[in-house]
Write an enzyme that holds these catalytic residues in place. Structure first.
Site, PDB file in Angstrom:
ATOM      1  N   ARG A  21      57.309  27.688  15.897  1.00 62.87           N
ATOM      2  CA  ARG A  21      56.725  26.783  14.910  1.00 62.87           C
ATOM      3  C   ARG A  21      57.208  27.044  13.484  1.00 62.87           C
ATOM      4  NH1 ARG A  21      50.422  26.470  16.096  1.00 62.87           N
ATOM      5  NH2 ARG A  21      50.778  28.696  16.043  1.00 62.87           N
ATOM      6  N   LYS A  66      54.157  36.486  31.902  1.00 61.91           N
ATOM      7  CA  LYS A  66      52.796  36.732  32.348  1.00 61.91           C
ATOM      8  C   LYS A  66      51.844  36.540  31.170  1.00 61.91           C
ATOM      9  CE  LYS A  66      51.112  41.300  31.771  1.00 61.91           C
ATOM     10  NZ  LYS A  66      50.779  42.623  32.198  1.00 61.91           N
ATOM     11  N   HIS A 109      58.032  42.150  34.833  1.00 59.16           N
ATOM     12  CA  HIS A 109      59.116  43.032  34.390  1.00 59.16           C
ATOM     13  C   HIS A 109      59.189  44.318  35.213  1.00 59.16           C
ATOM     14  CE1 HIS A 109      55.888  44.757  31.913  1.00 59.16           C
ATOM     15  NE2 HIS A 109      56.591  45.864  31.960  1.00 59.16           N
ATOM     16  N   LYS A 127      62.657  46.991  36.790  1.00 58.64           N
ATOM     17  CA  LYS A 127      62.855  48.425  36.548  1.00 58.64           C
ATOM     18  C   LYS A 127      63.801  49.001  37.605  1.00 58.64           C
ATOM     19  CE  LYS A 127      58.300  49.320  34.526  1.00 58.64           C
ATOM     20  NZ  LYS A 127      58.469  50.116  33.320  1.00 58.64           N
ATOM     21  N   GLU A 150      48.390  55.180  31.426  1.00 58.74           N
ATOM     22  CA  GLU A 150      48.772  54.942  30.032  1.00 58.74           C
ATOM     23  C   GLU A 150      47.907  55.808  29.140  1.00 58.74           C
ATOM     24  OE1 GLU A 150      49.920  50.647  29.056  1.00 58.74           O
ATOM     25  OE2 GLU A 150      48.391  50.430  30.598  1.00 58.74           O
ATOM     26  N   ASP A 185      45.366  42.503  34.527  1.00 52.63           N
ATOM     27  CA  ASP A 185      46.520  42.857  33.711  1.00 52.63           C
ATOM     28  C   ASP A 185      47.552  43.683  34.486  1.00 52.63           C
ATOM     29  OD1 ASP A 185      47.714  42.799  31.074  1.00 52.63           O
ATOM     30  OD2 ASP A 185      47.320  44.960  30.960  1.00 52.63           O
ATOM     31  N   HIS A 224      51.706  43.705  38.621  1.00 50.14           N
ATOM     32  CA  HIS A 224      52.667  44.814  38.725  1.00 50.14           C
ATOM     33  C   HIS A 224      52.405  45.710  39.941  1.00 50.14           C
ATOM     34  CE1 HIS A 224      53.700  43.441  34.832  1.00 50.14           C
ATOM     35  NE2 HIS A 224      52.737  44.047  34.190  1.00 50.14           N
ATOM     36  N   LYS A 250      43.890  52.879  30.897  1.00 49.39           N
ATOM     37  CA  LYS A 250      44.274  53.158  29.505  1.00 49.39           C
ATOM     38  C   LYS A 250      43.655  54.484  29.094  1.00 49.39           C
ATOM     39  CE  LYS A 250      45.736  48.853  28.798  1.00 49.39           C
ATOM     40  NZ  LYS A 250      47.165  48.613  28.701  1.00 49.39           N
TER      41      LYS A 250
HETATM   42  P1  NAD Z   1      53.241  36.279  19.900  1.00 48.87           P
HETATM   43  O1  NAD Z   1      51.894  35.752  19.540  1.00 48.87           O
HETATM   44  O2  NAD Z   1      53.749  37.489  19.208  1.00 48.87           O
HETATM   45  O3  NAD Z   1      54.328  35.134  19.698  1.00 48.87           O
HETATM   46  C1  NAD Z   1      54.108  33.834  20.128  1.00 48.87           C
HETATM   47  C2  NAD Z   1      55.288  32.977  19.763  1.00 48.87           C
HETATM   48  O4  NAD Z   1      54.958  31.645  20.161  1.00 48.87           O
HETATM   49  C3  NAD Z   1      55.612  32.908  18.281  1.00 48.87           C
HETATM   50  O5  NAD Z   1      57.019  32.796  18.124  1.00 48.87           O
HETATM   51  C4  NAD Z   1      54.973  31.610  17.833  1.00 48.87           C
HETATM   52  O6  NAD Z   1      55.605  31.007  16.724  1.00 48.87           O
HETATM   53  C5  NAD Z   1      55.180  30.773  19.064  1.00 48.87           C
HETATM   54  N1  NAD Z   1      54.252  29.653  19.149  1.00 48.87           N
HETATM   55  C6  NAD Z   1      52.901  29.668  19.072  1.00 48.87           C
HETATM   56  N2  NAD Z   1      52.401  28.422  19.177  1.00 48.87           N
HETATM   57  C7  NAD Z   1      53.471  27.605  19.331  1.00 48.87           C
HETATM   58  C8  NAD Z   1      53.626  26.220  19.489  1.00 48.87           C
HETATM   59  N3  NAD Z   1      52.578  25.404  19.512  1.00 48.87           N
HETATM   60  N4  NAD Z   1      54.871  25.733  19.622  1.00 48.87           N
HETATM   61  C9  NAD Z   1      55.958  26.536  19.611  1.00 48.87           C
HETATM   62  N5  NAD Z   1      55.877  27.859  19.463  1.00 48.87           N
HETATM   63  C10 NAD Z   1      54.643  28.389  19.311  1.00 48.87           C
HETATM   64  O7  NAD Z   1      53.215  36.490  21.484  1.00 48.87           O
HETATM   65  P2  NAD Z   1      54.134  37.473  22.350  1.00 48.87           P
HETATM   66  O8  NAD Z   1      53.486  38.812  22.389  1.00 48.87           O
HETATM   67  O9  NAD Z   1      55.545  37.384  21.911  1.00 48.87           O
HETATM   68  O10 NAD Z   1      53.953  36.870  23.810  1.00 48.87           O
HETATM   69  C11 NAD Z   1      54.655  35.728  24.261  1.00 48.87           C
HETATM   70  C12 NAD Z   1      54.388  35.542  25.750  1.00 48.87           C
HETATM   71  O11 NAD Z   1      54.844  36.695  26.438  1.00 48.87           O
HETATM   72  C13 NAD Z   1      52.905  35.409  26.115  1.00 48.87           C
HETATM   73  O12 NAD Z   1      52.780  34.599  27.250  1.00 48.87           O
HETATM   74  C14 NAD Z   1      52.520  36.837  26.486  1.00 48.87           C
HETATM   75  O13 NAD Z   1      51.409  36.880  27.349  1.00 48.87           O
HETATM   76  C15 NAD Z   1      53.776  37.283  27.177  1.00 48.87           C
HETATM   77  N6  NAD Z   1      53.968  38.729  27.214  1.00 48.87           N
HETATM   78  C16 NAD Z   1      54.104  39.429  26.067  1.00 48.87           C
HETATM   79  C17 NAD Z   1      54.299  40.806  26.132  1.00 48.87           C
HETATM   80  C18 NAD Z   1      54.491  41.621  24.889  1.00 48.87           C
HETATM   81  O14 NAD Z   1      54.730  42.816  25.048  1.00 48.87           O
HETATM   82  N7  NAD Z   1      54.391  41.060  23.707  1.00 48.87           N
HETATM   83  C19 NAD Z   1      54.345  41.460  27.382  1.00 48.87           C
HETATM   84  C20 NAD Z   1      54.206  40.702  28.534  1.00 48.87           C
HETATM   85  C21 NAD Z   1      54.020  39.348  28.441  1.00 48.87           C
END
Ligand code: NAD
Length: 484
Positions: free
Chosen positions: A51, A148, A178, A182, A216, A235, A240, A331
């Site tokens: 966004r 996920k 993920h 591994k 963890e 989770d 996993h 955790k």
């Molecule tokens: P985040 O909140 O850090 O980032 C979200 C991203 O989505 C940002 O770039 C934001 O700009 C974008 N976004 C939000 N609303 C939007 C919209 N309406 N249109 C377009 N873009 C939009 O989240 P994250 O931690 O990066 O996680 C992203 C996905 O990955 C989620 O499904 C999360 O569950 C999954 N995930 C994250 C992790 C992690 O370690 N961060 C691990 C496993 C899974």
């Protein structure tokens, strides 16, 4: 031994959510590492979309920092970083809006591999799928990658599957777990199916029990409100740990082929017994060591969400009936360590009058730290004085065995993204697999909710609630001591 790099085809990879945490910590640094390794052709492009209204130039500048932070210093090559950044583009797109899509359509090339990574909240998956289709950006050869959590119960997972299936075939959908990327987890399959040694005794007749531990040391501070809607069962266990269990328990697939492997995993999930309440222990960490409690971190004084779970799981099929699988994860535990331990039965008869008895062989597959495998075997204690036996480990650390520098081994995300580009779904979850896992999980969670079950408190830095010890003790077994 340096891992062999096979370049992939030229691609356009669009990352929705490219300004988010996952993109910064894993996806973009991972892509850089593959670029540095020579796996990504120079003409490939990675297109960020989110966004934030920024230019491609701004986007490149923001990616400098995650590369500096999440790529080992020894792999930070300024010239390669500059070349990699030049492959990056950015288009502001709101998943729910109409802006930016025509620009994306113009940028994505028709004659290269096209992949769309949905690194956004799952509530946006349907919108993205719909708009990619509406704007004529997706075609029958493109791939989508989804993160996920894939649902929070069977109904929501099914709805997500439906929203993707409206525009993409199952062969186009790559659901990330993920753990499957591994190295050691894939080694589970190599150990089982590339050696004659284990498979003949890989069954209830010879295996006493299996322990799967994912420990963890961190708590949920910072993301407690989100975690509180999930808990350890959703989770970690449903995805996993379920995948690890499947790789241990599945029948040999007829070929290392995506559907053959996933068919076998699905059969395991369908054979899982329902779990009785007496076979589950849930916990919440208490305050201690200068850190707050789970209740404080979740900002929910009435929270009944578990930050720890231990459970005994049975599999009703010919291979496994009677061999329990004990799972535990949590955790704020004593150590950040994950392993799978397969305890074989003691020999049926001992010819030795050994004072300590004959111990069971245990095959331990360490996921972290120090990825590797250990097999405990009984040998004769050296020296005179008769035939006394002792247990010794046959120990292999992958770092030692494979030549030391694991910095070049792709991490889970790197490997999985390259598999998407190659079009190989073996290490991704199929829709029916995910739904079957939820179908097993739902009654367990619904039971807690119906009974108003409260998790037990446990001390931070411990091995979890005391009741978890009893889960094993009453079966005459004990948890392995897990050391970091
Ligand atoms: P985040 O909140 O850090 O980032 C979200 C991203 O989505 C940002 O770039 C934001 O700009 C974008 N976004 C939000 N609303 C939007 C919209 N309406 N249109 C377009 N873009 C939009 O989240 P994250 O931690 O990066 O996680 C992203 C996905 O990955 C989620 O499904 C999360 O569950 C999954 N995930 C994250 C992790 C992690 O370690 N961060 C691990 C496993 C899974």
């Amino acid at each position: 031994m340096v891992s062999r790099v096979i370049p992939v085809e030229t691609f356009d990879l669009v990352i929705f959510g490219a300004t988010g945490d996952l993109a910064h910590r894993k996806i973009l640094p991972g892509l850089y590492r593959r670029f540095l390794a020579g796996q990504i052709p120079a003409e490939s492009r990675t297109i960020g979309a989110a966004r934030s209204v920024i230019t491609s130039e701004d986007f490149r500048t923001t990616i400098d920092e995650p590369i500096a932070e999440f790529v080992p210093k020894s792999r930070q090559d300024p010239a390669a970083i500059a070349q990699f950044l030049a492959q990056l583009h950015y288009i502001p797109i709101d998943a729910k809006g109409e802006g930016g899509w025509p620009a994306l359509r113009d940028l994505v090339r028709p004659n290269v591999v096209k992949a769309f990574y949905f690194s956004v909240a799952p509530s946006l998956f349907g919108d993205l799928a719909e708009r990619l289709h509406q704007h004529g950006i997706a075609d029958a050869t493109c791939r989508i990658v989804v993160e996920k959590p894939f649902g929070r119960d069977l109904a929501s997972a099914h709805a997500l599957n439906q929203s993707l299936a409206a525009h993409f075939s199952e062969q186009q959908i790559y659901r990330i777990d993920h753990y499957l990327g591994k190295e050691t987890v894939q080694n589970l399959m190599a150990v089982r199916f590339a050696n004659i040694l284990f498979e003949p005794i890989w069954k209830a007749q010879y295996i006493d029990h299996v322990q799967i531990t994912v420990g963890e040391t961190v708590g949920v501070e910072g993301r407690g409100a989100y975690y509180d809607t999930s808990g350890a069962m959703r989770d970690m266990v449903q995805n996993h740990m379920m995948q690890l269990l499947c790789l241990i328990a599945m029948e040999p697939p007829y070929h290392f082929d995506p559907n053959a492997v996933r068919d076998e995993k699905l059969k395991v999930i369908r054979a899982l017994d329902p779990v009785e309440p007496k076979d589950i222990v849930r916990g919440q960490y208490l305050a201690g060591g200068g850190q707050g409690s789970y209740i404080e971190h979740s900002e929910n004084p009435d929270s009944r969400t578990e930050s720890y779970i231990a459970m005994k799981v049975g599999i009703s099929n010919w291979r496994w009936k009677g061999t329990p699988f004990y799972l535990r994860t949590g955790k704020r535990l004593r150590s950040r360590a994950s392993e799978i331990a397969i305890t074989f039965k003691a020999p049926p008869h001992s010819i030795f009058d050994n004072p300590g008895g004959i111990h069971e062989n245990v095959l331990v597959i360490r996921l972290q730290p120090n990825e590797g495998m250990t097999l405990t075997v009984m040998i004769k204690e050296p020296g005179p004085g008769g035939m006394r036996l002792t247990e010794v480990p046959l120990d292999m650390s992958f770092a030692d065995a494979l030549g030391g520098d694991l910095a070049d081994v792709p991490d889970a995300y790197e490997r999985l993204i390259m598999d998407v580009i190659r079009g190989n779904q073996t290490l991704f979850m199929r829709g029916d697999e995910v739904e079957a896992a939820w179908a097993w999980t739902d009654p367990i969670i619904n039971g807690w909710e119906a009974r108003g079950d409260k998790p037990r408190g446990y001390q931070p830095g411990s091995n979890g609630p005391d009741d978890a010890l009893m889960l094993m003790h009453r079966d005459g077994r004990r948890w392995r001591e897990i050391k970091e």
